[in-house]
Scaffold this motif. Structure first.
Motif, PDB file in Angstrom:
ATOM      1  N   LEU A   1       3.001 -11.035  13.831  1.00 54.30           N
ATOM      2  CA  LEU A   1       4.297 -11.192  14.500  1.00 54.30           C
ATOM      3  C   LEU A   1       5.431 -11.228  13.484  1.00 54.30           C
ATOM      4  CD1 LEU A   1       6.179 -11.910  16.898  1.00 54.30           C
ATOM      5  CD2 LEU A   1       5.551 -14.309  16.512  1.00 54.30           C
ATOM      6  N   PHE A   2       5.258 -11.985  12.412  1.00 56.37           N
ATOM      7  CA  PHE A   2       6.295 -12.103  11.394  1.00 56.37           C
ATOM      8  C   PHE A   2       6.589 -10.750  10.747  1.00 56.37           C
ATOM      9  CE2 PHE A   2       7.524 -13.059   6.943  1.00 56.37           C
ATOM     10  CZ  PHE A   2       8.716 -13.714   7.205  1.00 56.37           C
ATOM     11  N   TRP A   3       5.516 -10.024  10.408  1.00 52.71           N
ATOM     12  CA  TRP A   3       5.708  -8.712   9.811  1.00 52.71           C
ATOM     13  C   TRP A   3       6.341  -7.732  10.794  1.00 52.71           C
ATOM     14  CZ3 TRP A   3       0.298  -8.080   7.067  1.00 52.71           C
ATOM     15  CH2 TRP A   3       0.279  -8.916   5.938  1.00 52.71           C
ATOM     16  N   ALA A   4       5.961  -7.825  12.067  1.00 55.85           N
ATOM     17  CA  ALA A   4       6.542  -6.949  13.081  1.00 55.85           C
ATOM     18  C   ALA A   4       8.040  -7.197  13.208  1.00 55.85           C
ATOM     19  CB  ALA A   4       5.849  -7.173  14.424  1.00 55.85           C
ATOM     20  N   GLU A   5       8.446  -8.474  13.138  1.00 54.87           N
ATOM     21  CA  GLU A   5       9.882  -8.793  13.230  1.00 54.87           C
ATOM     22  C   GLU A   5      10.636  -8.233  12.027  1.00 54.87           C
ATOM     23  OE1 GLU A   5       9.890 -12.931  15.825  1.00 54.87           O
ATOM     24  OE2 GLU A   5       9.735 -13.048  13.642  1.00 54.87           O
TER      25      GLU A   5
ATOM     26  N   LYS B   1       6.573  -7.680  -5.770  1.00 56.30           N
ATOM     27  CA  LYS B   1       5.870  -8.867  -5.279  1.00 56.30           C
ATOM     28  C   LYS B   1       5.571  -8.744  -3.788  1.00 56.30           C
ATOM     29  CE  LYS B   1       6.186 -13.894  -5.099  1.00 56.30           C
ATOM     30  NZ  LYS B   1       6.062 -14.024  -3.645  1.00 56.30           N
ATOM     31  N   LYS B   2       6.544  -8.254  -3.024  1.00 54.04           N
ATOM     32  CA  LYS B   2       6.333  -8.096  -1.585  1.00 54.04           C
ATOM     33  C   LYS B   2       5.270  -7.038  -1.298  1.00 54.04           C
ATOM     34  CE  LYS B   2       9.287 -11.053   0.066  1.00 54.04           C
ATOM     35  NZ  LYS B   2       8.804 -12.235   0.820  1.00 54.04           N
ATOM     36  N   LEU B   3       5.266  -5.963  -2.065  1.00 53.39           N
ATOM     37  CA  LEU B   3       4.233  -4.941  -1.906  1.00 53.39           C
ATOM     38  C   LEU B   3       2.852  -5.538  -2.130  1.00 53.39           C
ATOM     39  CD1 LEU B   3       5.688  -1.726  -3.598  1.00 53.39           C
ATOM     40  CD2 LEU B   3       4.839  -1.915  -1.260  1.00 53.39           C
ATOM     41  N   TYR B   4       2.747  -6.345  -3.170  1.00 51.84           N
ATOM     42  CA  TYR B   4       1.468  -6.991  -3.484  1.00 51.84           C
ATOM     43  C   TYR B   4       1.045  -7.923  -2.350  1.00 51.84           C
ATOM     44  CZ  TYR B   4      -1.672 -10.477  -5.505  1.00 51.84           C
ATOM     45  OH  TYR B   4      -2.708 -11.337  -5.724  1.00 51.84           O
ATOM     46  N   GLU B   5       1.971  -8.736  -1.867  1.00 49.23           N
ATOM     47  CA  GLU B   5       1.654  -9.699  -0.808  1.00 49.23           C
ATOM     48  C   GLU B   5       1.200  -8.988   0.465  1.00 49.23           C
ATOM     49  OE1 GLU B   5       4.898 -12.295  -0.054  1.00 49.23           O
ATOM     50  OE2 GLU B   5       4.709 -13.377  -1.954  1.00 49.23           O
ATOM     51  N   VAL B   6       2.005  -8.043   0.928  1.00 49.73           N
ATOM     52  CA  VAL B   6       1.701  -7.362   2.185  1.00 49.73           C
ATOM     53  C   VAL B   6       0.412  -6.547   2.065  1.00 49.73           C
ATOM     54  CG1 VAL B   6       2.493  -5.623   3.836  1.00 49.73           C
ATOM     55  CG2 VAL B   6       4.111  -7.298   2.919  1.00 49.73           C
ATOM     56  N   GLY B   7       0.281  -5.801   0.982  1.00 49.84           N
ATOM     57  CA  GLY B   7      -0.908  -4.974   0.805  1.00 49.84           C
ATOM     58  C   GLY B   7      -2.181  -5.798   0.694  1.00 49.84           C
TER      59      GLY B   7
ATOM     60  N   VAL C   1      -1.684  -1.790  11.783  1.00 51.83           N
ATOM     61  CA  VAL C   1      -0.449  -1.105  12.203  1.00 51.83           C
ATOM     62  C   VAL C   1       0.777  -1.674  11.489  1.00 51.83           C
ATOM     63  CG1 VAL C   1       1.109  -0.685  14.133  1.00 51.83           C
ATOM     64  CG2 VAL C   1      -1.362  -0.390  14.439  1.00 51.83           C
ATOM     65  N   TYR C   2       1.019  -2.983  11.647  1.00 54.25           N
ATOM     66  CA  TYR C   2       2.251  -3.551  11.102  1.00 54.25           C
ATOM     67  C   TYR C   2       2.154  -3.852   9.614  1.00 54.25           C
ATOM     68  CZ  TYR C   2       4.638  -3.627  15.536  1.00 54.25           C
ATOM     69  OH  TYR C   2       5.262  -3.237  16.693  1.00 54.25           O
ATOM     70  N   GLY C   3       0.953  -4.204   9.127  1.00 60.26           N
ATOM     71  CA  GLY C   3       0.800  -4.358   7.692  1.00 60.26           C
ATOM     72  C   GLY C   3       0.991  -3.028   6.990  1.00 60.26           C
ATOM     73  N   GLY C   4       0.403  -1.979   7.574  1.00 59.33           N
ATOM     74  CA  GLY C   4       0.552  -0.647   6.995  1.00 59.33           C
ATOM     75  C   GLY C   4       1.979  -0.143   7.056  1.00 59.33           C
ATOM     76  N   ARG C   5       2.636  -0.343   8.205  1.00 56.21           N
ATOM     77  CA  ARG C   5       4.024   0.115   8.347  1.00 56.21           C
ATOM     78  C   ARG C   5       4.954  -0.607   7.375  1.00 56.21           C
ATOM     79  NH1 ARG C   5       5.125   0.442  14.910  1.00 56.21           N
ATOM     80  NH2 ARG C   5       3.917   2.349  15.309  1.00 56.21           N
ATOM     81  N   LEU C   6       4.779  -1.924   7.257  1.00 62.68           N
ATOM     82  CA  LEU C   6       5.637  -2.688   6.361  1.00 62.68           C
ATOM     83  C   LEU C   6       5.387  -2.309   4.908  1.00 62.68           C
ATOM     84  CD1 LEU C   6       7.812  -4.847   6.290  1.00 62.68           C
ATOM     85  CD2 LEU C   6       6.026  -6.592   6.192  1.00 62.68           C
ATOM     86  N   PHE C   7       4.136  -2.048   4.566  1.00 74.41           N
ATOM     87  CA  PHE C   7       3.806  -1.633   3.193  1.00 74.41           C
ATOM     88  C   PHE C   7       4.481  -0.305   2.865  1.00 74.41           C
ATOM     89  CE2 PHE C   7       1.139   0.372  -0.031  1.00 74.41           C
ATOM     90  CZ  PHE C   7       1.020  -0.644  -0.966  1.00 74.41           C
ATOM     91  N   VAL C   8       4.390   0.652   3.778  1.00 73.08           N
ATOM     92  CA  VAL C   8       5.027   1.963   3.558  1.00 73.08           C
ATOM     93  C   VAL C   8       6.535   1.803   3.472  1.00 73.08           C
ATOM     94  CG1 VAL C   8       5.464   4.213   4.598  1.00 73.08           C
ATOM     95  CG2 VAL C   8       3.162   3.241   4.663  1.00 73.08           C
ATOM     96  N   LEU C   9       7.100   0.936   4.316  1.00 67.44           N
ATOM     97  CA  LEU C   9       8.545   0.704   4.302  1.00 67.44           C
ATOM     98  C   LEU C   9       8.991   0.127   2.961  1.00 67.44           C
ATOM     99  CD1 LEU C   9      11.169   0.715   6.052  1.00 67.44           C
ATOM    100  CD2 LEU C   9      10.611  -1.649   6.650  1.00 67.44           C
ATOM    101  N   LEU C  10       8.230  -0.825   2.437  1.00 68.87           N
ATOM    102  CA  LEU C  10       8.579  -1.447   1.154  1.00 68.87           C
ATOM    103  C   LEU C  10       8.459  -0.452   0.010  1.00 68.87           C
ATOM    104  CD1 LEU C  10       6.812  -4.903   1.606  1.00 68.87           C
ATOM    105  CD2 LEU C  10       9.267  -4.514   1.447  1.00 68.87           C
ATOM    106  N   ARG C  11       7.509   0.461   0.095  1.00 65.38           N
ATOM    107  CA  ARG C  11       7.343   1.453  -0.962  1.00 65.38           C
ATOM    108  C   ARG C  11       8.542   2.394  -1.048  1.00 65.38           C
ATOM    109  NH1 ARG C  11       1.753   4.421  -1.813  1.00 65.38           N
ATOM    110  NH2 ARG C  11       2.996   5.020  -3.620  1.00 65.38           N
TER     111      ARG C  11
END
Length: 298
Positions: A131-135, A220-226, A199-209
């Motif tokens: 939920l947090f990542w989706a937001e 750091k965020k890439l590391y955390e999410v991935g 879905v949302y972990g992958g989307r957020l990771f791609v967005l951060l990249r």
């Protein structure tokens, strides 16, 4: 001539077959001895108790530290996540601490409740991360976020409602078919969590990249999410596979006292290690002086 060749072939392969059969018999005998040994059972389940208690204590300590750091905030996502980790692991510790009584309960539905309810709470705690990542993802893409929390509450409410109905029915009528349905339902719930992280972990990771390399905190965020996405997808995938197999094979049952080694590795890989690793990765406290842009999980 064919008979001579056949007999020669069988005689040459028989020593190997005998050795394999003997090895299998020894291994099967050792495995049965381990499963039926009270010492192995106590060792495995008390080890799980200690591990769960440690993770529960870490989650509670982190919750207290966060509350002391930002007492002016209410129940943020970060605080709720740590509270649920404390509860889930604490309940597991108590259940496995009294494993000799839990697994031997005469009313089977009570045993199922004690073993399955913490699993549902684990699902709720970690879908909170989804939920947090989706937001975050929706905000970054200028998409509406007002319905995400409603969806989270609705999905969890439906999951608990269905599971409670299954428990009530099993309490009235101990039906093996309904018990099978209950296990398949647990598999489905785990698959939902797996899909959410993917879905949302992958989307957020791609967005951060796609952020500029010089962006503050990007690495750091890439590391955390991935890392968290990989850990959670793996643990829910293992849960899906093992529970699905146990639904049709009694030799892989997780609800009996005489499968201590299987239970130990299952709960270690699907709950204890993932919880410990995620708590370590998300250990950073919020800043002392909170701003309007404060996000619960850093």
């Amino acid at each position: 001539m064919r008979e001579l060749v056949s007999s020669s072939s069988s005689s040459s392969s028989s020593p190997t077959a005998v050795l394999v059969a003997a090895a299998n018999a020894v291994l099967r005998g050792w495995w049965e001895d381990v499963n039926e040994s009270p010492a192995w059972q106590d060792g495995a389940f008390f080890s799980l108790t200690a591990a769960y208690a440690l993770v529960s204590a870490v989650a509670l300590i982190q919750l207290v530290r966060i509350q002391r750091r930002v007492p002016e905030f209410g129940w943020t996502t970060q605080k709720v996540f740590h509270l649920m980790n404390f509860v889930v692991n604490g309940v597991r510790a108590v259940v496995f601490g009294f494993h000799a009584y839990v697994f031997l309960l005469q009313t089977k539905v009570y045993k199922l409740v004690l073993l399955d309810l913490p699993g549902l709470l684990f699902f709720s705690a970690y879908t909170l991360l989804v939920l947090f990542w989706a937001e975050i993802y929706h905000q970054a893409r200028s998409l509406p976020t007002d319905k995400l929390r409603i969806i989270y509450v609705a999905v969890n409410s439906i999951v608990y409602a269905i599971q409670v109905c299954i428990w009530v029915y099993l309490g009235i009528n101990d039906n093996p078919l309904v018990e099978l349905v209950s296990k398949i339902f647990i598999v489905s719930v785990s698959a939902v969590a797996l899909l959410g992280f993917a879905v949302y972990g992958g989307r957020l990771f791609v967005l951060l990249r796609r952020f500029p390399i010089e962006s503050k905190g990007r690495k750091k965020k890439l590391y955390e999410v991935g890392t968290v996405t990989t850990i959670c997808c793996t643990c829910f995938l293992i849960r899906c596979i093992v529970v699905a197999i146990s639904a049709f094979d009694a030799d892989v049952s997780l609800e009996v006292l005489d499968h201590p080694i299987l239970d130990f590795f299952y709960y270690m890989l699907t709950e204890i290690l993932p919880s410990a690793l995620v708590l370590f990765i998300l250990r950073k406290l919020p800043p002392k002086r909170a701003t309007a842009q404060y996000h619960p999980i850093n």
